[in-house]
Design a protein around this motif. Structure first.
Motif: not given
Length: 248
Positions: A178-185
């Motif tokens: 979830k943290e990675i997806a937020r960063y990518a977004h």
């Protein structure tokens, strides 16, 4: 959350993993395996920002091109991004033996991709290879190992190969998907569905990922923590047992 605060939060978990497992040292030359997904792109971007370690290290990106065996072509997407980052990079072909049946299953594909990445890392003079596996990957791997193999194993934060000439590291091991997806977004990255592996949906791993996704965030956090602690406890017991059996 702002883009900077998202980056700072993610950097904290990565720096903690780097410190806890001594993943990066002065003078390291690190080949980052960049598949093209959010995990590997986040890993490369974060390592280029600089980790909180003594001394300096260098980073080179390696993308294993699997178009020769029917996998999606990500080179047109990744090459401009590598040049924008100003990072040295290599596109390594995914080579398979002439008698190897196609299409490859997930296990053989992963094995051949890792081989191509390791060979590229040695050519580039790297002593470490960084993979983008994260905390949720570690939990899924542990459950797969238990359910399919009947053993309790997880993803190791670091592991040496070839008598120590090359070390595999996983700096995102404390970071959640979830943290990675937020960063990518926050970075504005997009990942068209046609670029995904066409056989990924059939993997047993995907079934376990979907199972874990049915739990709420706090429940998944507890599951990840429990699985991690259990694997570490088993590893310590195994190490103590082997030490006790070794001749003095």
């Amino acid at each position: 959350m702002t883009r900077d605060s998202i980056a700072q939060n993610l950097l904290k978990s990565v720096n903690r993993a780097v410190r806890d497992f001594e993943l990066i040292a002065d003078g390291d030359r690190i080949a980052v395996g960049v598949s093209g997904g959010k995990d590997s792109r986040t890993l490369l971007d974060v390592l280029l920002r600089g980790m909180d370690v003594p001394g300096t290290y260098t980073v080179v990106a390696v993308h294993v091109d699997g178009t020769g065996v029917g996998l999606p072509d990500l080179v047109p997407t990744l090459e401009p991004w590598f040049r924008e980052l100003g990072v040295d990079y290599e596109i390594a072909p995914l080579a398979v033996a002439d008698d190897e049946p196609l299409p490859m299953n997930c296990f053989r594909c992963a094995r051949n991709r890792r081989k191509a990445l390791f060979l590229a890392a040695e050519r580039l003079g790297c002593n470490k290879v960084a993979f983008g596996h994260h905390a949720d990957d570690a939990a899924v791997t542990t459950l797969m190992s238990l359910m399919v193999k009947g053993r309790l194993e997880t993803l190791e934060p670091r592991r040496s190969f070839f008598e120590g000439r090359l070390t595999l590291i996983r700096p995102l091991i404390y970071t959640t998907e979830k943290e990675i997806a937020r960063y990518a977004h926050a970075q504005g990255w997009t990942f068209p569905p046609e670029l995904a592996c066409p056989r990924e949906v059939d993997a047993r791993r995907a079934k376990i990922e979907r199972f874990l996704a049915t739990f709420k965030d706090k429940e998944r956090q507890q599951i990840r923590a429990n699985l991690w602690r259990l694997c570490q406890r088993i590893e310590r017991i195994s190490t103590d047992y082997n030490d006790a059996r070794s001749p003095s």
